[in-house]
Design an enzyme around this catalytic site. Structure first.
Site, PDB file in Angstrom:
ATOM      1  N   HIS A  29     -30.765  47.769  -0.800  1.00 51.20           N
ATOM      2  CA  HIS A  29     -30.562  47.299  -1.326  1.00 51.20           C
ATOM      3  C   HIS A  29     -28.538  48.025  -2.254  1.00 51.20           C
ATOM      4  O   HIS A  29     -28.133  46.720  -2.124  1.00 51.20           O
ATOM      5  CB  HIS A  29     -31.345  46.913  -2.900  1.00 51.20           C
ATOM      6  CG  HIS A  29     -31.289  45.497  -3.499  1.00 51.20           C
ATOM      7  ND1 HIS A  29     -32.086  45.819  -4.126  1.00 51.20           N
ATOM      8  CD2 HIS A  29     -30.012  45.120  -3.296  1.00 51.20           C
ATOM      9  CE1 HIS A  29     -32.145  43.997  -4.820  1.00 51.20           C
ATOM     10  NE2 HIS A  29     -30.785  43.861  -4.277  1.00 51.20           N
ATOM     11  N   PRO A  46     -23.910  33.068  -2.056  1.00 51.91           N
ATOM     12  CA  PRO A  46     -22.486  32.025  -1.279  1.00 51.91           C
ATOM     13  C   PRO A  46     -22.503  30.634  -2.435  1.00 51.91           C
ATOM     14  O   PRO A  46     -21.492  29.847  -1.688  1.00 51.91           O
ATOM     15  CB  PRO A  46     -23.547  31.345   0.055  1.00 51.91           C
ATOM     16  CG  PRO A  46     -24.771  30.924  -0.299  1.00 51.91           C
ATOM     17  CD  PRO A  46     -25.207  32.059  -1.548  1.00 51.91           C
ATOM     18  N   LEU A  47     -23.308  30.011  -3.736  1.00 51.83           N
ATOM     19  CA  LEU A  47     -22.875  29.159  -4.390  1.00 51.83           C
ATOM     20  C   LEU A  47     -21.574  29.821  -5.639  1.00 51.83           C
ATOM     21  O   LEU A  47     -21.628  28.961  -6.087  1.00 51.83           O
ATOM     22  CB  LEU A  47     -23.140  28.011  -4.048  1.00 51.83           C
ATOM     23  CG  LEU A  47     -24.460  27.409  -3.054  1.00 51.83           C
ATOM     24  CD1 LEU A  47     -25.290  26.770  -3.168  1.00 51.83           C
ATOM     25  CD2 LEU A  47     -22.892  26.507  -2.010  1.00 51.83           C
ATOM     26  N   GLY A  48     -20.991  30.689  -5.493  1.00 57.68           N
ATOM     27  CA  GLY A  48     -20.648  31.310  -6.722  1.00 57.68           C
ATOM     28  C   GLY A  48     -21.410  31.386  -7.556  1.00 57.68           C
ATOM     29  O   GLY A  48     -20.719  31.060  -8.449  1.00 57.68           O
ATOM     30  N   TYR A  69     -36.603  41.947  -7.501  1.00 55.01           N
ATOM     31  CA  TYR A  69     -36.662  40.819  -8.527  1.00 55.01           C
ATOM     32  C   TYR A  69     -38.530  41.060  -9.180  1.00 55.01           C
ATOM     33  O   TYR A  69     -39.772  40.642  -8.839  1.00 55.01           O
ATOM     34  CB  TYR A  69     -36.748  39.988  -7.663  1.00 55.01           C
ATOM     35  CG  TYR A  69     -35.770  39.716  -6.993  1.00 55.01           C
ATOM     36  CD1 TYR A  69     -34.891  40.655  -7.372  1.00 55.01           C
ATOM     37  CD2 TYR A  69     -35.168  39.144  -5.922  1.00 55.01           C
ATOM     38  CE1 TYR A  69     -33.130  41.185  -6.512  1.00 55.01           C
ATOM     39  CE2 TYR A  69     -33.907  38.994  -4.976  1.00 55.01           C
ATOM     40  CZ  TYR A  69     -33.181  39.830  -5.345  1.00 55.01           C
ATOM     41  OH  TYR A  69     -31.696  39.710  -4.678  1.00 55.01           O
TER      42      TYR A  69
END
Length: 336
Positions: free
Chosen positions: A133, A214-216, A65
């Site tokens: 990863h 987790p929130l698409g 990142y």
């Protein structure tokens, strides 16, 4: 619009595997440094520190990142509060010190180099949870995990895990050294892990499941109604599910979740996170803003029973979702 359930610190930590316990919800820090367009560093630092005040003490990053910039940001933000936080980071794509990336590299030599570098960038003497990863198809998983195990023995890493790994690879890795967690994409919009034996294997072996996106990838926040809601530099614009026609079609599914959430006095994001937590999963929603962090943390107060879980799943049938979640998910060489 439904007012979010207020955030309150959790009363206890939850177990992953290998004796590791973490907050019921974590914070994915990736977007503070990469992939989603420009960010405000001051707000990102404030968000990281606010997370600890809310009891969200499981922070997820990776050397990729930035590269490296997200780990450095976390060090700047949390340096004086290091002992309050569980830091997870990851390595596998070979990256030079100048940030030049190459292909996957799961060799013991590279994983050791990457871990030492992450320790420096994070400003710490130990990594609480260190993931491979992505699995390197050219290196036996036993060799990669063996190297991670050596880092544990040396005290540089406390626990190890895998990300986006197949059931068979998880079994082989766990036989070398106990895995604390496997991290994969899992949400109402991405349920592959329920059908490919991955989650069943993780549950059987007593390994923790950590859900990224987790929130698409933002769909379930209710904040994405068209491509105009994304920064032009946002990497999601390259994904099949975030093309204009797909967004328009998937909004119908999001609205169904919003209806159920409103009945519970919660937001769609909170109900989607609660759906995961009720299944023994630790979600790590990413955000760059304190306001959204407050909303996500409020999900820890949402309680769902079996009927609620089934209703949510049924409201968003997988065969009605338009567009695949990721090009990479089905590319050659992905360990699935």
């Amino acid at each position: 619009m439904t007012t979010p359930i207020p955030a309150t610190p959790p009363t206890s930590l939850v177990p992953l595997g290998d004796g590791l316990t973490v907050s019921p919800i974590g914070l994915g820090a990736m977007g503070m440094s990469a992939y989603y367009g420009p960010s405000d560093e001051a707000e990102s630092i404030a968000t990281l520190r606010h997370a600890l005040d809310l009891g969200v003490t499981f922070i997820d990053t990776a050397e990729a990142y930035g590269p490296f910039e997200n780990e450095k940001l976390i060090a700047r933000a949390l340096g004086d509060r290091r002992d309050e936080v569980t830091i997870a980071t990851k390595a596998s794509t070979e990256t030079d010190d100048d940030g030049t990336t190459h292909g996957r590299n799961g060799t013991p030599a590279y994983l050791r180099k990457a871990a030492e570098r992450s320790l420096r960038h994070l400003g710490t003497d130990r990594i609480d949870l260190y993931y491979l990863h992505r699995v390197d198809p050219d290196v036996p998983i036993e060799e990669s995990v063996g190297a991670l195990s050596e880092l544990v023995a040396e005290g540089k890493v406390r626990h190890i895990g895998l990300s986006e790994a197949s059931a068979s690879t998880i079994r082989r890795a766990h036989a070398v050294h106990p895995l604390a967690a496997v991290q994969s994409e899992f949400s109402l919009f991405a349920r592959d892990v329920l059908h490919n034996d991955e989650k069943a294997t993780i549950d059987e072996l007593g390994i923790g499941f950590v859900a990224f996106s987790p929130l698409g990838r933002g769909f379930l926040t209710g904040g994405i109604r068209s491509v105009d809601d994304l920064d032009p530099a946002d990497a999601r614009l390259t994904l099949p599910r975030f093309q204009p026609a797909a967004i328009a079609a998937n909004l119908t599914l999001v609205e169904r979740v919003e209806t159920i959430a409103a009945e519970k006095g919660a937001t769609s994001a909170q109900i989607a996170l609660a759906w995961l937590m009720a299944q023994g999963v630790v979600p790590i929603p990413g955000t760059r803003r304190r306001s959204r962090l407050d909303e996500n943390a409020g999900a820890m107060a949402v309680r769902l029973d079996a009927a609620d879980l089934a209703r949510l799943s049924e409201s968003l049938p997988e065969d009605e979702i338009v567009g695949t979640r990721d090009y990479v998910a089905h590319a050659p060489g992905v360990d699935r």
